[in-house]
Structures are given as C-alpha cells and as structure tokens.
Design an enzyme around this catalytic site. Sequence first.
Site, PDB file in Angstrom:
ATOM      1  N   LYS A 176      -3.466 -31.720 -40.776  1.00 50.74           N
ATOM      2  CA  LYS A 176      -4.470 -30.667 -40.925  1.00 50.74           C
ATOM      3  C   LYS A 176      -5.431 -31.065 -42.033  1.00 50.74           C
ATOM      4  O   LYS A 176      -5.039 -31.211 -43.189  1.00 50.74           O
ATOM      5  CB  LYS A 176      -3.787 -29.337 -41.246  1.00 50.74           C
ATOM      6  CG  LYS A 176      -4.764 -28.194 -41.460  1.00 50.74           C
ATOM      7  CD  LYS A 176      -4.044 -26.872 -41.654  1.00 50.74           C
ATOM      8  CE  LYS A 176      -5.019 -25.766 -41.981  1.00 50.74           C
ATOM      9  NZ  LYS A 176      -4.351 -24.487 -42.200  1.00 50.74           N
ATOM     10  N   ARG A 209     -11.984 -18.002 -41.812  1.00 50.51           N
ATOM     11  CA  ARG A 209     -11.716 -17.376 -43.112  1.00 50.51           C
ATOM     12  C   ARG A 209     -12.392 -16.022 -43.210  1.00 50.51           C
ATOM     13  O   ARG A 209     -11.920 -15.145 -43.921  1.00 50.51           O
ATOM     14  CB  ARG A 209     -12.111 -18.324 -44.247  1.00 50.51           C
ATOM     15  CG  ARG A 209     -11.153 -19.516 -44.263  1.00 50.51           C
ATOM     16  CD  ARG A 209     -11.429 -20.513 -45.349  1.00 50.51           C
ATOM     17  NE  ARG A 209     -10.580 -21.691 -45.149  1.00 50.51           N
ATOM     18  CZ  ARG A 209     -10.719 -22.835 -45.785  1.00 50.51           C
ATOM     19  NH1 ARG A 209     -11.683 -22.961 -46.687  1.00 50.51           N
ATOM     20  NH2 ARG A 209      -9.909 -23.844 -45.541  1.00 50.51           N
ATOM     21  N   LYS A 215      -5.622 -31.199 -36.394  1.00 49.52           N
ATOM     22  CA  LYS A 215      -6.542 -30.076 -36.576  1.00 49.52           C
ATOM     23  C   LYS A 215      -7.561 -30.395 -37.654  1.00 49.52           C
ATOM     24  O   LYS A 215      -7.135 -30.867 -38.712  1.00 49.52           O
ATOM     25  CB  LYS A 215      -5.716 -28.844 -36.977  1.00 49.52           C
ATOM     26  CG  LYS A 215      -6.543 -27.638 -37.340  1.00 49.52           C
ATOM     27  CD  LYS A 215      -5.692 -26.550 -37.916  1.00 49.52           C
ATOM     28  CE  LYS A 215      -6.600 -25.419 -38.348  1.00 49.52           C
ATOM     29  NZ  LYS A 215      -5.919 -24.379 -39.058  1.00 49.52           N
ATOM     30  N   SER A 266     -12.151 -22.562 -35.375  1.00 50.52           N
ATOM     31  CA  SER A 266     -13.175 -21.524 -35.348  1.00 50.52           C
ATOM     32  C   SER A 266     -14.601 -22.071 -35.424  1.00 50.52           C
ATOM     33  O   SER A 266     -15.475 -21.643 -34.671  1.00 50.52           O
ATOM     34  CB  SER A 266     -12.927 -20.536 -36.486  1.00 50.52           C
ATOM     35  OG  SER A 266     -12.914 -21.200 -37.739  1.00 50.52           O
ATOM     36  N   TYR A 271     -10.198 -20.698 -28.999  1.00 43.73           N
ATOM     37  CA  TYR A 271     -10.741 -19.345 -28.853  1.00 43.73           C
ATOM     38  C   TYR A 271     -11.467 -19.200 -27.513  1.00 43.73           C
ATOM     39  O   TYR A 271     -11.872 -18.107 -27.155  1.00 43.73           O
ATOM     40  CB  TYR A 271     -11.670 -19.021 -30.028  1.00 43.73           C
ATOM     41  CG  TYR A 271     -10.952 -19.154 -31.366  1.00 43.73           C
ATOM     42  CD1 TYR A 271     -10.141 -18.119 -31.830  1.00 43.73           C
ATOM     43  CD2 TYR A 271     -11.024 -20.325 -32.119  1.00 43.73           C
ATOM     44  CE1 TYR A 271      -9.440 -18.244 -33.015  1.00 43.73           C
ATOM     45  CE2 TYR A 271     -10.328 -20.465 -33.308  1.00 43.73           C
ATOM     46  CZ  TYR A 271      -9.541 -19.427 -33.747  1.00 43.73           C
ATOM     47  OH  TYR A 271      -8.840 -19.558 -34.921  1.00 43.73           O
TER      48      TYR A 271
HETATM   49  C1  PBG Z   1      -4.036 -20.872 -42.279  1.00 46.20           C
HETATM   50  C2  PBG Z   1      -4.876 -21.338 -41.151  1.00 46.20           C
HETATM   51  C3  PBG Z   1      -6.236 -21.630 -41.129  1.00 46.20           C
HETATM   52  C4  PBG Z   1      -6.553 -21.925 -39.804  1.00 46.20           C
HETATM   53  C5  PBG Z   1      -5.369 -21.837 -39.088  1.00 46.20           C
HETATM   54  N1  PBG Z   1      -4.338 -21.495 -39.943  1.00 46.20           N
HETATM   55  C6  PBG Z   1      -7.255 -21.554 -42.192  1.00 46.20           C
HETATM   56  C7  PBG Z   1      -7.288 -22.502 -43.302  1.00 46.20           C
HETATM   57  O1  PBG Z   1      -6.471 -23.414 -43.430  1.00 46.20           O
HETATM   58  O2  PBG Z   1      -8.160 -22.291 -44.136  1.00 46.20           O
HETATM   59  C8  PBG Z   1      -7.915 -22.250 -39.291  1.00 46.20           C
HETATM   60  C9  PBG Z   1      -8.133 -21.961 -37.860  1.00 46.20           C
HETATM   61  C10 PBG Z   1      -9.555 -21.969 -37.440  1.00 46.20           C
HETATM   62  O3  PBG Z   1     -10.499 -22.293 -38.185  1.00 46.20           O
HETATM   63  O4  PBG Z   1      -9.761 -21.599 -36.279  1.00 46.20           O
HETATM   64  N2  PBG Z   1      -3.826 -21.785 -43.284  1.00 46.20           N
END
Ligand code: PBG
Length: 306
Positions: A176, A186, A229, A255, A294
């Site tokens: 990630k 967020r 991711k 997102s 999504y």
């Molecule tokens: C929680 C999390 C996040 C996302 C999935 N789980 C946000 C982050 O790490 O800031 C992001 C998913 C997305 O942007 O669609 N840590």
Amino acid sequence: MVRETNLNISNLIAPIFVRHGTKVVEPIGAMPGVHRYSIDQLPDYLGRLVEVGLPAVLFFGVPLSKDEMGTEAYSSTGIVPQAIREAKKRFSSLIVAADVCLCEYTSHGHCGVIERGKVDNDRTLPLLAKAALEYAKAGADVVAPSAMMDGQVRSIRNLLDDSGFQDTLVMGYSAKYASCFYGPFREAAGSAPSFGDRRGYQMDTANSREAMREIETDIREGADMIMVKPALAYLDVMAKSRSRFDLPLAAYNVSGEYSMIKAAGANGWIDEKRAVMEVLTSIKRAGADIIITYFAEEAGTWLGER
Ligand code: PBG
C-alpha cells in the site's frame, strides 16, 4: 475468441461506507455516486448489488465519535460489526469483507496509536487484531488490514486462530503506497491525518522491490490474499506480483482513480463507460484476480448487458 483477458463480475468487490443514524443515504462530495449509508438503508443497497450479481462487499466505518485510541474500531457494537451482521442476516451468500484500520476512528487520523508524536507500530497491533476479531465474530468472511503496521497480518491471524476463527480469511493490503489518490476517501471517511502524513508506514511510490518484500512478509505471516494499492499508477507492481506470487491478488482501484474518471466524464472530456471498462480490464490484464472498485455496481450492470 482471441481476447486474452475477460473481466468478470465475480472479480469485483464493492467498497461501502457505513455510518450511524437512521434514514441516511449521504452523498460524498468528492465521489459523485458514492454514499454513506445508515444500517437501515443497507438492505436496499445491498439488494441492488446482489441483484446485479456482485459477489462481495468491503465495509468501511464512519464512527459516532473519534478518540486518541480509535476505540470504535474494535468495539463489538461499532458501526462495522452492525453492518456485517445486517449484511449476513439479509444476504447469507454475499461475501462480506471489512477493512481493519484505526484512521477512521482516531481523533488524529493516523492508522495507529500515537506515542510521543509518532505512530507506535507495536502498540497498534493488538488493537488491529481485536478489531479483526470483532468483525469475524459479527460474521465477516474476510478481514482486510490496511494500516500498514509491520506484523499486522500475523497478529490478526494468531488472534483469529486462537479464538476459533480459523476459517476467516485475511486479505493483506500488502503493498500500500503513500498516495495522493486516497484524497477523496479521506473526505468520505473523515480520516485525513491532523498532523504529518502516512509516509512513515505506507510505501514510497518510487519502490517496487520493496513491494515484493512487503508481500512476501504478508504471505509468511499467514495472509490468504494479497493486494497492491492503488491500482493504476502501480500496474507494473501488479504484474510483477502476479508473476512472483501464487496467492489470489487483489487490486484496489482507489477513490482518486474513481473521482478522476467521474470528473472527466461529467465534463464530457472522456467517455466514462469506456474509461471504466478500459481501466478495469487493464487492472485485470496486469494480473489482478480481484478488483475493489467504486465502479462495481455500474461495471457489474454493464458486464451483465453484454
Ligand atoms: C485506511 C484506508 C484508506 C483507504 C483504504 N483503507 C485510506 C488511507 O490509507 O489514507 C483508501 C481507499 C481509497 O482511497 O479508495 N487506512
């Protein structure tokens, strides 16, 4: 006949934001078409997804209140366990996954607990494990740790096994990256960090060998599925992971990747439907078995039309 990659609805997982209250279907400004649902509104929405033929959902919770320790993340009465119970009660064959992290639940917005101004990796592990256990108890089929704490998969796997949940799967958000493409999420989850950033625990965009190490570690710790991711800016990492590891590989089409297409589509700058199908097919071509997106409902509908 000669097509090498076939996108299938069975590849898709729909992320869903759940929140407290009743009769709430609340639009998310930065993610047109995506909403936060209160529990009473879930059956209708889930029913639509099941009707389209989607096999799985991934829950994210928006808590009632946030605190230093992210308490609601691991409370048995928290919003995510409520959503899991409702989903499993109404749609027993739907695969229910739950994101395991603290950032939506902490007042400071970091994915772990803060000790002397810094995220304390090891103090966070038992809390993530407890959250995963609560979600498993509520009926989740899959728990998906996304906090990027070292050792999170092992902590979760051990507690699940010791508590009689050997059959609950762990999908590690293994590689990630610290990405700007989480921006709209967020807003959706109200989880932007109030100080600093996530570069201390999420990965550097520039690194792909490190991603192999992160994935290897998750597999050694007992992950049943692995993930890269975001998806689009990291398709090389996806392809490399596919050729190196045999576990089911998930891609998170995040997102920001969603909102870019939505914005360009709304402006008439691109053909939205074609863009969505091109992107999802490319993610699969790069090696993903599972795509968290999504666009799941729309893409599922379009796939059913062909
Ligand atoms: C929680 C999390 C996040 C996302 C999935 N789980 C946000 C982050 O790490 O800031 C992001 C998913 C997305 O942007 O669609 N840590």
